[in-house]
Scaffold this motif. Structure first.
Motif: not given
Length: 337
Positions: A307-314, A316-322
């Motif tokens: 959920x948090x990664x989707x928010x960050x990508x939406x 404008x950040x380049x986010x991924x789950x690790x």
């Protein structure tokens, strides 16, 4: 395995090839840099440890004899081809974010953190970087922490009511960090403060380091509860409702956790009260911390990662789950967070 220019995410932990070290590894490695002393971040079996001077005493208390070295906040250490420094994370005493720079590229591994100053742990400091590794334990908008003074008033009012009814007040909290933060919030004029052995052992370590805590009484096996009327007993969550707790007679129990913000969790807990307080950042704290780093690339570890990664990508950040083996704040462990 995810590869970057500075850090590699492996099945042992977060690895820096240029410095040949790991950050908070969950399997034995030759060299480990540790963000803080909780058991899911500081594990046994490492060849060498590096942590802040303030984190080391608790680590030694928990891990026994270890080959460990301390480092001051802000001190830059050259390890192989990497420049490394530790910066306050605000999570628990001695907790740190670890900044790693290789050939001008900067990564910050934040471990666990909170952005509000609790007046006890070293306050969180944003660190500029290109890449930021963040937890997401409370990465949902529903998690929005109230001012600490308000929570302190709620806890002390509950304790005073228990004392007036002739009941012992049991407050469940993690032995490192949360328990001491709560101690700093309690009003000792209400009554005596008793502590479970796990909490008091940590108190002893931190007091020796100079952290200021109110007077407490160890609630050991020989304690006579009748000699401490109106007491509040601070214990790990796992001890609430135990045979040890039942010997205190009439009592009420409460649990202090960020999870108490969820009604369903409060109903499922075997306790009379729940107080919403956490040593992890809430939704806005996570977003503000990430924004203040200036990082474009965000790596999301334990918590509401998807959920948090989707928010960050939406946003404008380049986010991924690790994927990692860090636990964040749990409901039953007395040690993890």
């Amino acid at each position: 395995m995810t590869q970057t220019g500075v850090l590699t995410f492996t099945d042992k932990g977060i690895y820096c090839p240029a410095g040949d070290f790991y950050i908070d590894p969950w399997r034995p490695v030759p060299r480990a840099l540790i963000t803080h002393g909780h058991a899911d971040h500081a594990r046994s079996g490492m060849g060498r440890y590096l942590a802040t001077h303030a984190a080391l005493p608790v680590m030694r208390h928990r891990l026994g004899e270890i080959n460990a070295e301390g480092i001051a906040y802000g001190e830059v250490r050259r390890i192989g081809g990497a420049n490394v420094s530790f910066h306050p994370a605000g999570h628990v005493p001695g907790s740190a974010q670890i900044r790693v720079e290789v050939a001008g590229e900067v990564f910050v591994a934040s471990g666990d953190y909170k952005t509000t100053d609790d007046g006890f742990s070293e306050a969180f400091e944003p660190v500029k970087c290109h890449h930021f590794i963040t937890e997401s334990t409370f990465g949902l908008p529903v998690f929005n922490w109230q001012p600490q003074a308000r929570v302190a008033d709620e806890i002390n009012t509950w304790w005073a009511d228990c004392a007036a009814q002739g009941k012992t007040a049991f407050l469940g909290a993690y032995a490192l960090g949360k328990a001491q933060r709560l101690l700093s919030m309690l009003d000792p004029e209400i009554g005596p403060i008793l502590t479970h052995t796990a909490v008091e052992n940590t108190n002893v370590v931190l007091r020796k380091q100079g952290y200021k805590l109110p007077a407490t009484v160890l609630a050991g096996p020989d304690i006579a509860p009748k000699d401490h009327p109106g007491a509040l007993v601070l214990s790990p969550p796992s001890a609430l409702g135990s045979q040890w707790a039942r010997k205190f007679g009439p009592s009420e129990s409460a649990f202090a956790s960020g999870w108490m913000a969820l009604r369903g969790v409060r109903r499922r807990r075997a306790g009379d009260r729940g107080f919403v307080i956490s040593d992890h950042a809430d939704w806005q704290g996570l977003i503000c911390a990430i924004r203040d780093t200036g990082a474009e690339n965000i790596y999301v570890t334990h918590g509401y990662t998807d959920v948090f990664t989707r928010f960050l990508n939406d946003a404008g950040w380049n986010a991924q789950v690790v994927p990692t083996q860090f636990e964040g704040e749990t409901l039953d462990s007395g040690d993890a967070a």
